[in-house]
Design a protein around this motif. Sequence first.
Motif, PDB file in Angstrom:
ATOM      1  N   ASN A  18      41.372  50.288  35.110  1.00 34.93           N
ATOM      2  CA  ASN A  18      40.431  49.178  35.113  1.00 34.93           C
ATOM      3  C   ASN A  18      40.996  47.979  34.359  1.00 34.93           C
ATOM      4  O   ASN A  18      40.930  46.836  34.827  1.00 34.93           O
ATOM      5  CB  ASN A  18      39.106  49.627  34.489  1.00 34.93           C
ATOM      6  CG  ASN A  18      38.049  48.559  34.567  1.00 34.93           C
ATOM      7  OD1 ASN A  18      38.136  47.632  35.350  1.00 34.93           O
ATOM      8  ND2 ASN A  18      37.034  48.693  33.732  1.00 34.93           N
ATOM      9  N   GLU A  58      44.179  47.336  33.807  1.00 35.59           N
ATOM     10  CA  GLU A  58      45.315  46.784  34.561  1.00 35.59           C
ATOM     11  C   GLU A  58      44.841  45.912  35.711  1.00 35.59           C
ATOM     12  O   GLU A  58      45.436  44.858  35.985  1.00 35.59           O
ATOM     13  CB  GLU A  58      46.199  47.917  35.068  1.00 35.59           C
ATOM     14  CG  GLU A  58      47.007  48.593  33.978  1.00 35.59           C
ATOM     15  CD  GLU A  58      47.790  49.789  34.482  1.00 35.59           C
ATOM     16  OE1 GLU A  58      47.543  50.251  35.618  1.00 35.59           O
ATOM     17  OE2 GLU A  58      48.661  50.257  33.729  1.00 35.59           O
ATOM     18  N   SER A  59      43.771  46.318  36.406  1.00 37.12           N
ATOM     19  CA  SER A  59      43.268  45.498  37.512  1.00 37.12           C
ATOM     20  C   SER A  59      42.680  44.182  36.989  1.00 37.12           C
ATOM     21  O   SER A  59      42.814  43.143  37.631  1.00 37.12           O
ATOM     22  CB  SER A  59      42.225  46.261  38.316  1.00 37.12           C
ATOM     23  OG  SER A  59      41.052  46.465  37.553  1.00 37.12           O
ATOM     24  N   ARG A  60      42.035  44.226  35.819  1.00 35.01           N
ATOM     25  CA  ARG A  60      41.512  42.995  35.239  1.00 35.01           C
ATOM     26  C   ARG A  60      42.638  42.041  34.854  1.00 35.01           C
ATOM     27  O   ARG A  60      42.531  40.820  35.045  1.00 35.01           O
ATOM     28  CB  ARG A  60      40.661  43.315  34.011  1.00 35.01           C
ATOM     29  CG  ARG A  60      39.315  43.927  34.366  1.00 35.01           C
ATOM     30  CD  ARG A  60      38.542  44.401  33.168  1.00 35.01           C
ATOM     31  NE  ARG A  60      38.296  43.328  32.220  1.00 35.01           N
ATOM     32  CZ  ARG A  60      37.771  43.511  31.025  1.00 35.01           C
ATOM     33  NH1 ARG A  60      37.444  44.729  30.628  1.00 35.01           N
ATOM     34  NH2 ARG A  60      37.581  42.495  30.214  1.00 35.01           N
ATOM     35  N   ILE A  61      43.728  42.584  34.337  1.00 37.68           N
ATOM     36  CA  ILE A  61      44.876  41.747  33.989  1.00 37.68           C
ATOM     37  C   ILE A  61      45.473  41.123  35.237  1.00 37.68           C
ATOM     38  O   ILE A  61      45.814  39.938  35.261  1.00 37.68           O
ATOM     39  CB  ILE A  61      45.927  42.573  33.217  1.00 37.68           C
ATOM     40  CG1 ILE A  61      45.397  42.911  31.823  1.00 37.68           C
ATOM     41  CG2 ILE A  61      47.251  41.825  33.126  1.00 37.68           C
ATOM     42  CD1 ILE A  61      46.258  43.892  31.066  1.00 37.68           C
ATOM     43  N   ALA A  62      45.602  41.914  36.316  1.00 36.80           N
ATOM     44  CA  ALA A  62      46.153  41.387  37.567  1.00 36.80           C
ATOM     45  C   ALA A  62      45.261  40.278  38.123  1.00 36.80           C
ATOM     46  O   ALA A  62      45.753  39.240  38.584  1.00 36.80           O
ATOM     47  CB  ALA A  62      46.319  42.505  38.583  1.00 36.80           C
ATOM     48  N   ARG A  63      43.935  40.493  38.091  1.00 36.49           N
ATOM     49  CA  ARG A  63      43.013  39.474  38.601  1.00 36.49           C
ATOM     50  C   ARG A  63      43.090  38.204  37.759  1.00 36.49           C
ATOM     51  O   ARG A  63      43.073  37.090  38.286  1.00 36.49           O
ATOM     52  CB  ARG A  63      41.587  40.025  38.614  1.00 36.49           C
ATOM     53  CG  ARG A  63      40.592  39.071  39.257  1.00 36.49           C
ATOM     54  CD  ARG A  63      39.193  39.636  39.323  1.00 36.49           C
ATOM     55  NE  ARG A  63      38.709  39.870  37.970  1.00 36.49           N
ATOM     56  CZ  ARG A  63      38.115  40.984  37.579  1.00 36.49           C
ATOM     57  NH1 ARG A  63      37.959  41.972  38.417  1.00 36.49           N
ATOM     58  NH2 ARG A  63      37.682  41.112  36.333  1.00 36.49           N
ATOM     59  N   ARG A  64      43.213  38.357  36.440  1.00 41.28           N
ATOM     60  CA  ARG A  64      43.332  37.194  35.555  1.00 41.28           C
ATOM     61  C   ARG A  64      44.609  36.418  35.863  1.00 41.28           C
ATOM     62  O   ARG A  64      44.609  35.190  35.903  1.00 41.28           O
ATOM     63  CB  ARG A  64      43.330  37.641  34.098  1.00 41.28           C
ATOM     64  CG  ARG A  64      43.347  36.473  33.135  1.00 41.28           C
ATOM     65  CD  ARG A  64      43.881  36.851  31.814  1.00 41.28           C
ATOM     66  NE  ARG A  64      45.246  37.355  32.009  1.00 41.28           N
ATOM     67  CZ  ARG A  64      46.005  37.825  31.051  1.00 41.28           C
ATOM     68  NH1 ARG A  64      45.559  37.910  29.837  1.00 41.28           N
ATOM     69  NH2 ARG A  64      47.225  38.239  31.287  1.00 41.28           N
ATOM     70  N   ASP A  65      45.716  37.139  36.094  1.00 40.45           N
ATOM     71  CA  ASP A  65      46.973  36.467  36.417  1.00 40.45           C
ATOM     72  C   ASP A  65      46.863  35.696  37.722  1.00 40.45           C
ATOM     73  O   ASP A  65      47.392  34.588  37.850  1.00 40.45           O
ATOM     74  CB  ASP A  65      48.110  37.483  36.497  1.00 40.45           C
ATOM     75  CG  ASP A  65      48.468  38.066  35.136  1.00 40.45           C
ATOM     76  OD1 ASP A  65      48.079  37.465  34.105  1.00 40.45           O
ATOM     77  OD2 ASP A  65      49.136  39.122  35.103  1.00 40.45           O
ATOM     78  N   GLU A  66      46.159  36.268  38.719  1.00 41.94           N
ATOM     79  CA  GLU A  66      45.965  35.561  39.988  1.00 41.94           C
ATOM     80  C   GLU A  66      45.124  34.302  39.786  1.00 41.94           C
ATOM     81  O   GLU A  66      45.417  33.251  40.361  1.00 41.94           O
ATOM     82  CB  GLU A  66      45.299  36.484  41.001  1.00 41.94           C
ATOM     83  CG  GLU A  66      46.189  37.603  41.487  1.00 41.94           C
ATOM     84  CD  GLU A  66      45.445  38.597  42.364  1.00 41.94           C
ATOM     85  OE1 GLU A  66      44.236  38.404  42.608  1.00 41.94           O
ATOM     86  OE2 GLU A  66      46.087  39.562  42.792  1.00 41.94           O
ATOM     87  N   GLU A  67      44.068  34.396  38.974  1.00 44.41           N
ATOM     88  CA  GLU A  67      43.230  33.232  38.714  1.00 44.41           C
ATOM     89  C   GLU A  67      44.005  32.144  37.990  1.00 44.41           C
ATOM     90  O   GLU A  67      43.847  30.955  38.287  1.00 44.41           O
ATOM     91  CB  GLU A  67      42.007  33.640  37.902  1.00 44.41           C
ATOM     92  CG  GLU A  67      41.012  34.475  38.669  1.00 44.41           C
ATOM     93  CD  GLU A  67      39.861  34.965  37.814  1.00 44.41           C
ATOM     94  OE1 GLU A  67      39.842  34.656  36.605  1.00 44.41           O
ATOM     95  OE2 GLU A  67      38.988  35.660  38.356  1.00 44.41           O
TER      96      GLU A  67
END
Length: 104
Positions: free
Chosen positions: A47, A49-58
């Motif tokens: 969870n 790691e997915s939040r970090i990936a989404r933050r990087d995309e934003e």
Amino acid sequence: MHDVIAFLKANSALVLANPAVFATFAVLFGGGGFVVGRYLLTERIANLESRIARRDEEIAVLKGEQIAPKRELPMVPVVGAVATGPREPSDPASSSRMLHESKE
């Protein structure tokens, strides 16, 4: 903290008498605790790691918006274009004659 030191003093003779057994049990229980902890926390780690990936995309999207948008190139090529004046309206028969003459 006093209790831990007293416990180690009381059991130090046992540990020094059998260091291989103590080390074996330490590795087994330490490794077992790590594996169980890792298994129980796998969902939480995924969870995060997915939040970090989404933050990087934003962040990438926001940085992309700050850059000036790309300009589109004109559809008409500028090189080789010839500027001509406005044509006078003529009858359709003469314009078709001009087309036939220019093809020859």
